[in-house]
Design a protein around this motif. Structure first.
Motif, PDB file in Angstrom:
ATOM      1  N   SER A 283     -47.978 -87.466   4.665  1.00 46.67           N
ATOM      2  CA  SER A 283     -47.097 -86.702   3.792  1.00 46.67           C
ATOM      3  C   SER A 283     -46.745 -87.552   2.578  1.00 46.67           C
ATOM      4  O   SER A 283     -47.086 -88.738   2.513  1.00 46.67           O
ATOM      5  N   TYR A 284     -46.061 -86.925   1.631  1.00 49.35           N
ATOM      6  CA  TYR A 284     -45.675 -87.635   0.413  1.00 49.35           C
ATOM      7  C   TYR A 284     -44.437 -86.981  -0.194  1.00 49.35           C
ATOM      8  O   TYR A 284     -44.093 -85.826   0.113  1.00 49.35           O
ATOM      9  N   ASP A 285     -43.776 -87.730  -1.048  1.00 48.43           N
ATOM     10  CA  ASP A 285     -42.621 -87.233  -1.792  1.00 48.43           C
ATOM     11  C   ASP A 285     -43.138 -86.382  -2.945  1.00 48.43           C
ATOM     12  O   ASP A 285     -43.889 -86.872  -3.801  1.00 48.43           O
ATOM     13  N   PRO A 286     -42.781 -85.089  -3.004  1.00 46.14           N
ATOM     14  CA  PRO A 286     -43.320 -84.220  -4.055  1.00 46.14           C
ATOM     15  C   PRO A 286     -42.924 -84.651  -5.468  1.00 46.14           C
ATOM     16  O   PRO A 286     -43.524 -84.181  -6.435  1.00 46.14           O
ATOM     17  N   ALA A 287     -41.965 -85.549  -5.597  1.00 46.51           N
ATOM     18  CA  ALA A 287     -41.599 -86.030  -6.927  1.00 46.51           C
ATOM     19  C   ALA A 287     -42.763 -86.744  -7.603  1.00 46.51           C
ATOM     20  O   ALA A 287     -42.822 -86.841  -8.834  1.00 46.51           O
ATOM     21  N   PHE A 288     -43.731 -87.229  -6.792  1.00 46.65           N
ATOM     22  CA  PHE A 288     -44.873 -87.966  -7.333  1.00 46.65           C
ATOM     23  C   PHE A 288     -46.179 -87.192  -7.194  1.00 46.65           C
ATOM     24  O   PHE A 288     -47.257 -87.739  -7.370  1.00 46.65           O
ATOM     25  N   ALA A 289     -46.085 -85.901  -6.885  1.00 46.56           N
ATOM     26  CA  ALA A 289     -47.274 -85.109  -6.564  1.00 46.56           C
ATOM     27  C   ALA A 289     -48.316 -85.119  -7.675  1.00 46.56           C
ATOM     28  O   ALA A 289     -49.525 -85.095  -7.403  1.00 46.56           O
ATOM     29  N   LYS A 290     -47.887 -85.153  -8.923  1.00 48.93           N
ATOM     30  CA  LYS A 290     -48.802 -85.100 -10.065  1.00 48.93           C
ATOM     31  C   LYS A 290     -49.829 -86.221 -10.028  1.00 48.93           C
ATOM     32  O   LYS A 290     -50.947 -86.071 -10.525  1.00 48.93           O
ATOM     33  N   HIS A 291     -49.484 -87.336  -9.378  1.00 49.73           N
ATOM     34  CA  HIS A 291     -50.362 -88.500  -9.387  1.00 49.73           C
ATOM     35  C   HIS A 291     -51.079 -88.716  -8.048  1.00 49.73           C
ATOM     36  O   HIS A 291     -51.634 -89.788  -7.805  1.00 49.73           O
ATOM     37  N   SER A 292     -51.057 -87.715  -7.186  1.00 49.67           N
ATOM     38  CA  SER A 292     -51.803 -87.729  -5.915  1.00 49.67           C
ATOM     39  C   SER A 292     -51.527 -88.968  -5.071  1.00 49.67           C
ATOM     40  O   SER A 292     -52.453 -89.688  -4.667  1.00 49.67           O
ATOM     41  N   PRO A 293     -50.260 -89.271  -4.740  1.00 46.89           N
ATOM     42  CA  PRO A 293     -49.977 -90.491  -3.975  1.00 46.89           C
ATOM     43  C   PRO A 293     -50.595 -90.492  -2.582  1.00 46.89           C
ATOM     44  O   PRO A 293     -51.029 -91.537  -2.091  1.00 46.89           O
ATOM     45  N   GLY A 294     -50.632 -89.309  -1.939  1.00 51.59           N
ATOM     46  CA  GLY A 294     -51.224 -89.246  -0.609  1.00 51.59           C
ATOM     47  C   GLY A 294     -52.703 -89.573  -0.625  1.00 51.59           C
ATOM     48  O   GLY A 294     -53.205 -90.305   0.244  1.00 51.59           O
ATOM     49  N   LYS A 295     -53.417 -89.055  -1.600  1.00 48.15           N
ATOM     50  CA  LYS A 295     -54.850 -89.324  -1.717  1.00 48.15           C
ATOM     51  C   LYS A 295     -55.101 -90.799  -2.013  1.00 48.15           C
ATOM     52  O   LYS A 295     -55.981 -91.425  -1.416  1.00 48.15           O
ATOM     53  N   LEU A 296     -54.334 -91.362  -2.923  1.00 45.51           N
ATOM     54  CA  LEU A 296     -54.500 -92.776  -3.263  1.00 45.51           C
ATOM     55  C   LEU A 296     -54.260 -93.658  -2.036  1.00 45.51           C
ATOM     56  O   LEU A 296     -55.002 -94.616  -1.790  1.00 45.51           O
ATOM     57  N   LEU A 297     -53.222 -93.323  -1.278  1.00 43.45           N
ATOM     58  CA  LEU A 297     -52.907 -94.119  -0.094  1.00 43.45           C
ATOM     59  C   LEU A 297     -54.001 -93.998   0.944  1.00 43.45           C
ATOM     60  O   LEU A 297     -54.388 -94.994   1.577  1.00 43.45           O
ATOM     61  N   TYR A 298     -54.524 -92.778   1.129  1.00 42.10           N
ATOM     62  CA  TYR A 298     -55.503 -92.637   2.203  1.00 42.10           C
ATOM     63  C   TYR A 298     -56.829 -93.310   1.869  1.00 42.10           C
ATOM     64  O   TYR A 298     -57.514 -93.790   2.774  1.00 42.10           O
ATOM     65  N   TYR A 299     -57.194 -93.384   0.614  1.00 44.93           N
ATOM     66  CA  TYR A 299     -58.399 -94.153   0.279  1.00 44.93           C
ATOM     67  C   TYR A 299     -58.218 -95.611   0.668  1.00 44.93           C
ATOM     68  O   TYR A 299     -59.128 -96.250   1.204  1.00 44.93           O
ATOM     69  N   ARG A 300     -57.042 -96.140   0.406  1.00 46.00           N
ATOM     70  CA  ARG A 300     -56.774 -97.521   0.808  1.00 46.00           C
ATOM     71  C   ARG A 300     -56.740 -97.648   2.332  1.00 46.00           C
ATOM     72  O   ARG A 300     -57.201 -98.651   2.903  1.00 46.00           O
ATOM     73  N   ASN A 301     -56.211 -96.640   2.984  1.00 42.37           N
ATOM     74  CA  ASN A 301     -56.163 -96.652   4.440  1.00 42.37           C
ATOM     75  C   ASN A 301     -57.570 -96.645   5.040  1.00 42.37           C
ATOM     76  O   ASN A 301     -57.862 -97.375   5.996  1.00 42.37           O
ATOM     77  N   LEU A 302     -58.455 -95.849   4.478  1.00 41.91           N
ATOM     78  CA  LEU A 302     -59.832 -95.800   4.968  1.00 41.91           C
ATOM     79  C   LEU A 302     -60.565 -97.109   4.712  1.00 41.91           C
ATOM     80  O   LEU A 302     -61.344 -97.573   5.554  1.00 41.91           O
ATOM     81  N   ALA A 303     -60.334 -97.707   3.565  1.00 37.94           N
ATOM     82  CA  ALA A 303     -60.970 -98.992   3.263  1.00 37.94           C
ATOM     83  C   ALA A 303     -60.494-100.061   4.247  1.00 37.94           C
ATOM     84  O   ALA A 303     -61.290-100.881   4.737  1.00 37.94           O
ATOM     85  N   ASP A 304     -59.200-100.043   4.556  1.00 39.81           N
ATOM     86  CA  ASP A 304     -58.654-100.984   5.536  1.00 39.81           C
ATOM     87  C   ASP A 304     -59.257-100.730   6.912  1.00 39.81           C
ATOM     88  O   ASP A 304     -59.617-101.677   7.636  1.00 39.81           O
ATOM     89  N   ALA A 305     -59.400 -99.450   7.291  1.00 36.42           N
ATOM     90  CA  ALA A 305     -59.980 -99.098   8.591  1.00 36.42           C
ATOM     91  C   ALA A 305     -61.419 -99.571   8.693  1.00 36.42           C
ATOM     92  O   ALA A 305     -61.843-100.118   9.728  1.00 36.42           O
ATOM     93  N   MET A 306     -62.178 -99.365   7.647  1.00 33.92           N
ATOM     94  CA  MET A 306     -63.573 -99.791   7.644  1.00 33.92           C
ATOM     95  C   MET A 306     -63.673-101.303   7.820  1.00 33.92           C
ATOM     96  O   MET A 306     -64.523-101.804   8.568  1.00 33.92           O
ATOM     97  N   ALA A 307     -62.807-102.035   7.166  1.00 33.63           N
ATOM     98  CA  ALA A 307     -62.805-103.496   7.268  1.00 33.63           C
ATOM     99  C   ALA A 307     -62.443-103.961   8.674  1.00 33.63           C
ATOM    100  O   ALA A 307     -62.842-105.060   9.096  1.00 33.63           O
ATOM    101  N   ARG A 308     -61.678-103.139   9.410  1.00 32.12           N
ATOM    102  CA  ARG A 308     -61.270-103.496  10.764  1.00 32.12           C
ATOM    103  C   ARG A 308     -62.218-102.970  11.834  1.00 32.12           C
ATOM    104  O   ARG A 308     -61.930-103.063  13.030  1.00 32.12           O
TER     105      ARG A 308
END
Length: 319
Positions: A283-308
């Motif tokens: 989930s994400y705070d809709p105050a930042f929705a314009k900048h896709s914070p959830g998508k940005l975070l999940y790309y980093r999450n997937l990169a971290d998962a791949m490294a692990r």
């Protein structure tokens, strides 16, 4: 003259199969979960105990053992009127509601489970589970062989991301990285960005509260009664906090958290079961929705998962 006797000289008798039922949750559930497939090793004592604490009910457990080695643990709670003898497997809806069984358990183990079950209940509800759930499907096969009716209901298709294949193909694409950097640059106009990765211990020490704060600002609070929120007091927060008290399960819990100017802005919460990641909530705070914070975070999450060493991500059900 004597001749040594080797173990190979003896006829090995079949394992003695024993079915035992006890009131409450058996302490031996953890022993079975430890030898279950990686995908099911989170189905430990505390998993079911947390469900009972959150949802209510009095548990019973059927254990199937071979030569005193536990192979299957089936916790269940009574549902409906007592005379009907109906039961259900307790647990969380996410990622599924099943029970642990030894990865190498053969049909005789589930035959014994079905016989023991038939002596105690008229019907058992399991699920939701996947079509290839090893414990549930083996029990269903045994039940059908004894003339039980099996009623199933389609819920949704599941979606899997093959991380190993993505790595071979070059992931993420350069075009995706450029877009992400663009959004991150403008998101940073709101304040300093902090990207955090939390294990079960860190979640218990404030991580769950940070995710609950995001949910309380998200669409789930604005458009629903909030009962399906994962981490708030009015949602399923008590369940996940109690689950994290088990150090083994806590080691499987993983969250990615984005803070903007120190305030929680987006999260992703998963269970890492060996090389498989179950995506439970984000989930994400809709105050930042314009900048896709959830998508940005999940790309980093997937990169971290791949490294692990994560090779597959289970997104859960969808349409």
């Amino acid at each position: 003259m004597t001749k040594p006797l080797l173990l190979a000289d003896f006829v090995r008798l079949p394992a003695t199969m024993t079915a035992m039922a006890c009131e409450g949750l058996s302490s031996r559930i953890d022993a079975v979960a430890a030898v279950a497939p990686h995908s099911h090793q989170f189905l430990r004592y505390h998993w079911f105990a947390a469900a009972l604490a959150a949802q209510g009910g009095q548990a019973h457990t059927i254990m199937i053992e071979a030569d005193r080695v536990p192979l299957v643990a089936l916790p269940m709670v009574a549902i409906g009127p007592g005379w009907a003898r109906l039961a259900a497997v307790p647990g969380s809806y996410w990622p599924f509601r099943s029970f642990p069984a030894y990865e190498g358990a053969d049909a005789s183990v589930f035959d014994a489970l079905a016989d023991s079950l038939a002596a105690r209940v008229n019907a058992l509800r399991i699920g939701p589970v996947y079509d290839d759930d090893p414990a549930a499907m083996a029990l269903i096969t045994a039940a059908r062989g004894r003339g039980w009716a099996v009623l199933d209901r389609f819920i949704a298709d599941s979606y899997l991301l093959d991380m190993a294949a993505e790595a071979v193909g070059g992931w993420p694409r350069n075009s995706t990285l450029r877009k992400n950097r663009f959004h991150e640059k403008h998101l940073a106009d709101h304040g300093a960005l902090e990207w955090e990765f939390l294990d079960g211990k860190a979640l218990s020490n404030g991580g769950f509260d940070a995710m609950a704060a995001i949910e309380e600002k998200s669409w789930i609070a604005a458009r629903t009664d909030g009962r399906d929120a994962k981490f708030t007091p009015t949602g399923h927060g008590a369940f996940w906090r109690q689950v994290a008290s088990d150090p083994v399960i806590a080691g499987m819990l993983h969250a990615a958290l984005l803070r903007v100017d120190g305030a929680p802005a987006a999260f992703s919460f998963d269970i890492d079961a060996g090389p498989l990641k179950y995506a439970i909530a984000n989930s994400y705070d809709p105050a930042f929705a314009k900048h896709s914070p959830g998508k940005l975070l999940y790309y980093r999450n997937l990169a971290d998962a791949m490294a692990r060493g994560i090779t597959r991500v289970d997104w859960g059900g969808g349409r």
